[in-house]
Motif scaffolding. Structure first.
Motif, short mmCIF file in Angstrom:
data_model
loop_
_atom_site.label_atom_id
_atom_site.label_comp_id
_atom_site.label_asym_id
_atom_site.label_seq_id
_atom_site.Cartn_x
_atom_site.Cartn_y
_atom_site.Cartn_z
N GLY B 228 -0.89 -4.22 -6.39
CA GLY B 228 -2.12 -4.78 -7.11
C GLY B 228 -3.23 -4.71 -6.29
N ARG B 229 -3.32 -4.39 -4.67
CA ARG B 229 -4.53 -4.63 -4.13
C ARG B 229 -4.69 -3.33 -3.35
NH1 ARG B 229 -6.32 -10.02 -3.33
NH2 ARG B 229 -7.93 -9.13 -1.90
N LEU B 230 -6.05 -2.97 -3.19
CA LEU B 230 -6.28 -1.86 -2.46
C LEU B 230 -6.04 -2.04 -1.07
CD1 LEU B 230 -7.24 0.96 -3.29
CD2 LEU B 230 -9.53 0.12 -3.09
N ILE B 231 -5.13 -1.49 -0.30
CA ILE B 231 -4.98 -1.65 1.03
C ILE B 231 -5.53 -0.79 2.01
CG2 ILE B 231 -2.97 -3.07 0.81
CD1 ILE B 231 -1.35 -0.71 1.63
N ALA B 232 -5.90 0.44 1.53
CA ALA B 232 -6.36 1.43 2.45
C ALA B 232 -7.08 2.39 1.62
CB ALA B 232 -5.53 2.25 3.29
N SER B 233 -8.12 3.18 2.04
CA SER B 233 -8.94 4.09 1.39
C SER B 233 -9.71 5.01 2.56
CB SER B 233 -9.92 3.31 0.61
OG SER B 233 -10.90 4.26 0.26
N GLY B 234 -9.58 6.20 2.27
CA GLY B 234 -10.27 7.12 3.22
C GLY B 234 -9.60 8.61 3.24
N ALA B 235 -10.27 9.29 4.02
CA ALA B 235 -9.52 10.75 4.39
C ALA B 235 -7.84 10.83 4.54
CB ALA B 235 -10.30 11.26 5.36
N ASP B 241 -2.49 7.42 9.21
CA ASP B 241 -2.16 6.76 10.38
C ASP B 241 -2.31 5.16 10.08
OD1 ASP B 241 -1.95 9.20 11.42
OD2 ASP B 241 -3.87 9.35 12.15
N SER B 242 -2.69 4.60 8.94
CA SER B 242 -3.16 3.24 8.76
C SER B 242 -1.74 2.52 8.75
CB SER B 242 -3.91 3.29 7.28
OG SER B 242 -3.49 1.92 7.11
N PRO B 243 -1.71 1.46 9.67
CA PRO B 243 -0.63 0.63 9.85
C PRO B 243 -0.33 0.02 8.66
CG PRO B 243 -2.46 -0.12 11.49
CD PRO B 243 -3.18 1.04 10.65
N ALA B 244 -1.23 -0.38 7.71
CA ALA B 244 -1.06 -1.10 6.67
C ALA B 244 -0.32 -0.23 5.68
CB ALA B 244 -2.52 -1.55 5.97
N VAL B 245 -0.81 1.02 5.53
CA VAL B 245 -0.21 1.80 4.64
C VAL B 245 1.42 2.11 5.18
CG1 VAL B 245 -0.10 4.06 3.65
CG2 VAL B 245 -2.27 3.04 4.08
N ARG B 246 1.84 2.25 6.46
CA ARG B 246 3.04 2.52 6.75
C ARG B 246 3.91 1.21 6.74
NH1 ARG B 246 4.57 6.48 9.61
NH2 ARG B 246 2.88 8.32 9.76
N ALA B 247 3.20 0.02 6.61
CA ALA B 247 3.88 -1.07 6.58
C ALA B 247 4.28 -1.10 5.18
CB ALA B 247 3.17 -2.42 6.81
N ALA B 248 3.45 -0.92 4.11
CA ALA B 248 3.54 -1.13 2.70
C ALA B 248 4.69 0.08 2.35
CB ALA B 248 2.30 -0.71 1.73
N TYR B 249 4.81 1.33 2.95
CA TYR B 249 5.78 1.88 2.58
C TYR B 249 7.13 1.98 3.18
CZ TYR B 249 3.22 5.02 -0.77
OH TYR B 249 2.61 5.45 -1.93
#
Lengths: 622, 265, 405
Positions: B228-235, B241-249
């Motif tokens: 439910g939360r926006l954890i990353a946004s960008g190109a 490369d975002s660690p948060a995204v990697r963690a989430a997935y």
């Protein structure tokens, strides 16, 4: 105080039999999605068989054994009907099964009179439950106490069946998600048969258990079926506990309602349904979104307006129809007029049911509004025939428009049942408001004047209006607006996302259908020279539904063919035999089995197959 | 987000929140989409993508937050009003008009877009015929315009959806898993068409997608939702490369694998 | 294409029996044709005996020279139990079957629809069973005659008995439709005229055929009436009697009940038949007049069954029709009306006359008290009440009819 307790207990007893019938109906609908119109017939046959058995078997065991045996025997009959008839048509459009069960009902109604004779039969009372028990100063029949206990016991047994047995778990799975049930490896065929037999068993048992209370007669079927269905809807489709609560609610409101309003019984059940659905659009304990199938009318075969040849054929047909009075006597002309009127009615329902995908079990409401509109115009306002024929459709339009506004939140079977409630409430107004409507004795002396006084003149007038209404409905069907209606029917989400409001489309469909039905009703009033509450009653609604289904709900010309075939046949049968219901029922069953897509649907199918064979590679998937 | 914009962005969602029985499906989500920009909304299953979509489409009313389209408030306005404001959409489970031909599907959408859908006369199948044919050609369906929609292969249904959505000449196009259930070659083709049209007509696109190849190939920007939360946004490169995204997935392990399991059809 | 085929087939089905019709017209000169319709499929318990009754009458008429030497032919049809369907059938009888007059109907609304139809088509209609007073009074017309003792007459007979009872607190149970409403209205008015001291303490109006007898019975009992007027009949009556007996509703209370003494309604109850109710009905087992004895013998010999009230009505109606045709010497409607006015004939109930002023026959009814004999419900001490004694004067009746009729 003791009076209130006694009245409450009496209400409980009344609720019990209502619950038994309704629970069976609810179970059947929940799993198979069949609107089992024949449920009342099974109830009645249960009572007849139980009467025969209890008259022959002696002693207490004989009576109770006879009742259970009767229910089991009728359940077997039900299973047979499911295997022979319904099983073949589960793939047919939704509601088509209604047609089959309607056919069964007609057959049963005449068969019981043939087998058991015309007299009502009063059976033995239950051994051990013939007396009464004094409660304070009130006498309560022992049988009532039995029924009061039976209700919760039956509910409990059904709960155990559905929660503690494998059969029950499978049934619940199938109720919630058929595909999932199929994935679990359930043999759907036999599950459906089992469920149908169980539902019929409950109906027949309820019928058999009426022996101690009432006589067995051939009107029992229609007297219970509508009430049972209303209870199911109030409770929420597929919810047995809901049916139980609803039966209690209806029975108690009736028991206490009559103390204040002694005439309320006529309409209370429909008032309760309307009130409940206004607050809870899916019934008391029902869940939203019961529709698992696409709407009945969604056809994989895109509709086409008539081409040149088709139009020529139509024109030729109209000309031929116009020539009828020159070659036949008055009776045929009058029968043809009536048939045309019902064709208008069927076409108007088709706009609602097929084009907009909204099922209605109360189309009589708009037909009757047209008929009473004429009565009001002629007797109340002193208008002539022309003005009355112009005014009456407006009455239908207003009625349908208001109803559709009130029903905006509902969909599916719930909406269909609310239209039934609307029709029944109108019917009871026509029935009760004697000063204005003449009540049951109707409004007389509405004969057409001038050129239309002769059967031929009125026939041509009707033909003209039929061509107009049917023509307009076809223009609408293929107009951009028609595409909007069908779009909202096919995929409400998609329609909304391209700016077509499904709610608005549905409102318009009601308005159009209501106006068309009122034209038919107005003509009917002049054809018969009188208007009776019958025009608002359930048989008119059922007939119009049957005509559309018979012709083929997924086709554009189905309602015309269905109306002509059904009405002509029933008029003809009425003049030929006292057993017209039996004959009509058998014909309907034959059509259902032979042409599961309806009369016109099957012609389309044949033509498609033929075209496919002639042009291999260009064929379309069926 | 580029600074110093005078005109409001095409789509601006601010502080969106929606809870289902205590579970926050969407929790304080803000983002924007500019005209002509292709934005992907991704996240693990159950991250709130569909809810987020329905909030923007107006199907759902958020518990908090606002949705502005070119500065106009369309929060919870309902799909029909969102459409009139310039929002087109395709559905995850494809929704076309099964009883019509392919061409009639698009014609119906065109009639609606042009305010002719309430006209109860005239032949619906002749309305905006040429435009319908052009849209279908654009979607790569020129050869199947007269087919019944009910008989289409799933990939074709998805393309038809795109054509229908484009018929309303939307300024913002929402696509919910536009390529789910399609063969890989078709997926790429569909996304190419959508992106090409969007670029050509300056349409902003917001899409969700499981197929990460499609996401990274076509998106200008990627928004990542998790619980439910926006954890990353960008190109795309930033997000990858975002660690948060990697963690989430991580638990999911399917960041770059498509899931195509639609049982329909 | 497909539509045309269906349409053609449907019309072909309708037209199939067409040629036979015109063929029949050839034979018209040798016969008199009566079109008969009744609710055979809807209400067989009443109409089956009714049919036997008129069949017997037709055989008798034709065995004794027919109608002025012509054979009496009856074309019988089911009326579907609904006014609209009855009118379709009436049209068939009239236009295709060339009926010279119409006879029949059970339900009041069907009868009224037929009566209005008769006026419109200028054909004589003899209503056999419908009870509504509107038939001959407020909606009366010159073409309509009615045989059976009407609602008003039966109400008056019962009110006369009721007035003799000491009871002052009365309750009412009646079916919620025109028949029940007018029966109660007339009864109340007549009884209150004779007994101003009477109080009406409770009313229950269950829907016809759908009485929820338990709550209704309790509600009536709660008002503590001394006497009860009942108008329920058929399956409703069975339910009411069973619930009422079980709950002690009828204990120590007088009950006055419409139609309950008719075998159609009393016989199904067997030994559970109510005891001591004042009813109208047909005690075929206790009528000793020669007219009835002859009828009973003929009926039993012919059908090996005992007659119901329907048998009497069917038998008398067809004899009345034959008498009307015979007296008119013609099938012309105006001549038939002329013949019908003041027509007298002997029925199993004795002599009856169709009153010139309102076309109502003076056929009466039996009033008695119910009891159980040999496990069967019967009327005890039945007495025949002549119709003429319970009708308003002809002058008063004429005033109730629409002007010009």
């Amino acid at each position: 105080m003791s009076f209130w307790i006694a009245q409450f207990l009496t209400g409980l007893a009344s609720a019990a039999s209502l619950f038994l019938v309704a629970s069976g109906l609810s179970i059947i609908f929940g799993v198979t999605r069949v609107v089992n119109f024949a449920h009342g017939a099974f109830y009645m046959v249960g009572a007849y068989v139980a009467w025969s058995l209890t008259e022959r078997l002696s002693g207490a065991f004989g009576w109770w054994g006879g009742v259970l045996l009767a229910a089991a025997a009728v359940a077997a009959l039900g299973a047979l009907a499911e295997i022979l008839v319904l099983r073949r048509i589960y793939q047919a459009p939704e509601l088509f099964q209604l047609l089959a069960t309607f056919g069964l009902t007609l057959v049963a109604a005449d068969l019981v009179v043939m087998l058991w004779g015309p007299d009502e039969l009063v059976g033995r009372r239950a051994p051990g439950f013939t007396g009464s028990i004094a409660l304070f100063d009130q006498m309560i029949p022992a049988w009532d106490l039995f029924l009061i206990a039976l209700g919760p016991v039956a509910l409990g047994l059904l709960w155990l069946l559905f929660n503690r047995t494998r059969f029950g778990v499978l049934v619940r799975a199938a109720t919630q998600d058929r595909e999932m049930a199929a994935a679990l490896g359930v043999n759907e065929k036999w599950l459906f048969t089992g469920v149908f037999a169980l539902g019929v068993f409950l109906a027949a048992l309820a019928g058999a258990l009426q022996l101690p209370r009432e006589s067995v007669n051939h009107h029992m079927d229609l007297r219970i079926i509508v009430d049972a269905f209303v209870v199911v809807v109030i409770g929420g489709l597929g919810s047995i506990t809901g049916a139980f609560v609803a039966a209690l609610l209806v029975a108690q409101l009736n028991a206490f309602g009559i103390l204040l309003f002694p005439k309320i019984s006529l309409v209370i059940i429909f008032l309760v349904m309307a009130a409940v659905l206004a607050v809870r659009p899916w019934g008391l304990l029902g869940r939203p979104d019961v529709a698992q199938r696409p709407p009945a009318a969604t056809s994989a075969r895109p509709w086409r307006p008539l081409g040149g040849a088709g139009r020529l054929a139509m024109a030729a047909l109209v000309l031929a129809a116009a020539a009828l009075p020159f070659v036949s006597g008055d009776y045929l002309v009058i029968a043809a007029t009536e048939t045309l009127i019902f064709a208008i009615l069927a076409v108007s329902l088709h706009v609602l049911l097929s084009v907009a995908g909204v099922a209605s079990f109360g189309h009589a409401a708009f037909f009757g509004l047209g008929a009473y509109g004429v009565a009001l115009a002629v007797k109340g306002l002193g208008l002539g025939m022309g003005a009355a024929l112009a005014l009456a459709p407006l009455v239908g339009l207003v009625g349908a428009g208001l109803f559709a506004l009130a029903a905006a939140r509902l969909s599916g079977v719930y909406l269909a049942m609310l239209t039934l409630a609307f029709a029944q409430i109108l019917w009871s107004i026509a029935f009760q408001w004697v000063e204005v409507t003449g009540g049951d004795n109707g409004v007389l002396g509405l004969w057409p004047a001038g050129f239309a006084a002769q059967p031929a003149g009125f026939y041509w007038l009707t033909l003209g209006l039929a061509v107009l209404v049917i023509g307009v409905s076809r223009v609408i069907m293929f107009s951009p607006f028609g595409y909007g209606l069908r779009g909202a029917r096919d995929e409400a989400r998609r329609a909304a996302s391209i700016g077509v409001s499904p709610g608005l489309m549905r409102w318009c469909a009601f308005a159009i259908a209501g106006t068309g039905a009122a034209v038919a009703g107005a003509l009917f009033a002049f054809l018969k020279g009188s208007v009776f509450p019958d025009t608002l009653a359930i048989p008119v609604s059922v007939d119009s539904l049957v005509m559309v289904l018979l012709g083929g709900v997924q086709t554009t010309l189905g309602p015309l063919a269905g109306a002509v075939a059904y009405k002509a046949l029933s008029i003809w049968l009425l003049s030929q035999t006292q057993w017209s219901k039996l004959a009509l029922g058998l014909v309907i069953l034959a059509v259902v089995l032979a042409f599961p897509r309806g009369l016109v649907g099957v012609v389309n199918q044949w033509r498609d197959r033929w075209l496919t064979q002639r042009r291999p590679g260009h064929g379309e998937p069926p | 987000m580029t600074a110093a914009m005078n005109a409001p962005p095409l789509l601006a969602a601010t502080g969106l929140a929606k809870a289902w029985g205590g579970v926050r499906a969407v929790d304080d989500v803000s983002f924007s989409v500019a005209a002509g920009e292709i934005v992907a909304l991704i996240g693990p299953n159950g991250a709130g993508k569909s809810t987020c979509f329905n909030l923007i489409n107006g199907q759902l009313r958020p518990d908090a937050g606002r949705v502005l389209l070119s500065g106009r408030d369309i929060t919870g306005a309902g799909p029909a009003r969102a459409f009139r404001a310039g929002v087109g959409r395709t559905f995850q489970i494809a929704a076309t008009f099964a009883s019509m031909t392919v061409r009639e599907n698009v014609q119906t959408a065109l009639a609606a877009a042009r305010g002719q859908i309430m006209r109860p006369w005239g032949a619906g199948r002749n309305i905006a015929r040429d435009d319908a044919m052009r849209l279908l050609a654009l979607a790569g369906m020129a050869g199947m315009t007269e087919r019944p929609a009910a008989g289409l292969a799933y990939g074709d249904v998805k393309r038809l959806e795109l054509a229908i959505a484009l018929a309303g000449a939307p300024r913002l196009l929402l696509m919910d898993e536009p390529t789910a259930g399609m063969a890989p070659a078709d997926r790429a083709a569909l996304m190419r068409i959508a992106v090409a049209v969007a670029r050509a007509q300056n349409i902003g696109v917001l899409f969700t997608e499981h197929d990460m190849d499609a996401v990274f190939a076509h998106a200008d920007r990627i928004l990542v939702l998790d619980r439910g939360r926006l954890i990353a946004s960008g190109a795309p490169a930033e997000v990858r490369d975002s660690p948060a995204v990697r963690a989430a997935y991580l638990g999911d392990g399917v960041l770059f694998a498509a899931t195509a399991d639609d049982r329909r059809q | 294409m497909k539509f045309r085929k269906t349409m053609a087939m449907a019309f072909a089905a309708l037209a199939l029996s067409g040629p036979a019709v015109t063929a029949r017209e050839a034979g018209l000169s040798g016969e008199v044709r009566v079109g008969e319709l009744n609710s055979y499929s809807t209400l067989p318990s009443f109409t089956e005996p009714y049919r036997k009754g008129w069949q017997l009458a037709v055989e008798e008429v034709n065995a004794t020279g027919g109608v002025n030497g012509k054979k009496l032919t009856v074309i019988s049809r089911d009326d579907g139990g609904k006014p609209a369907e009855a009118l379709t059938v009436a049209n068939e009888l009239l236009s295709r079957e060339k009926a010279d007059m119409l006879v029949g109907a059970f339900f009041s609304n069907v009868g009224l629809a037929l009566s209005d139809f008769a006026k419109q088509k200028k054909i004589v209609y003899l209503a056999a069973e419908p009870l509504t007073d509107a038939m001959v009074w407020s909606q009366g017309n010159p073409y309509t005659f009615r045989l059976r003792a009407s609602n008003y007459m039966q109400a008056r007979m019962l009110a006369e008995e009721a007035a003799k009872l000491p009871a002052k607190r009365w309750a009412v149970i009646a079916p919620n439709y025109e028949y029940g409403q007018s029966a109660v209205a007339v009864f109340k008015k007549l009884l209150s005229e004779k007994r101003p001291d009477i109080e009406w303490v409770a009313e229950q109006w269950p829907p016809q055929g759908k009485i929820d007898a338990g709550p209704v019975t309790q509600a009536i009992a709660a008002a503590k009436p001394e006497a009860i007027l009942n108008v329920m009949f058929g399956p409703d009556l069975v339910k009411l009697v069973r619930e009422g007996n079980a709950r002690g509703l009828f204990k120590d209370r007088a009950v006055v009940s419409f139609l309950t003494g008719e075998p159609e309604y009393l016989d199904p109850l067997k030994d559970e038949a109510p005891v001591g109710w004042i009813v109208t009905g047909y005690p075929w087992y206790d009528i000793k007049t020669p007219e009835h004895a002859a009828f009973l013998k003929a009926y039993q010999e012919r059908f090996n069954d005992y007659p119901r009230l329907g048998s009497i009505i069917g038998y008398s109606a067809m004899h009345a029709a034959a008498a009307m045709l015979r007296k008119a010497g013609s099938t012309d409607a105006s001549k038939l009306i002329e013949a019908g006015r003041g027509l007298s004939l002997t029925t199993p109930f004795g002599p009856v006359t169709f009153r010139p002023a309102d076309h109502q026959s003076t056929m009466g009814a039996f009033v008695g008290v119910t009891g159980v004999r040999d496990g069967k419900g019967v009327m005890i001490n039945p007495a025949y009440r002549k119709g003429e004694d319970y009708l308003p004067s002809e002058a008063d009746a004429a005033k109730m009819r629409p002007a010009g009729n």
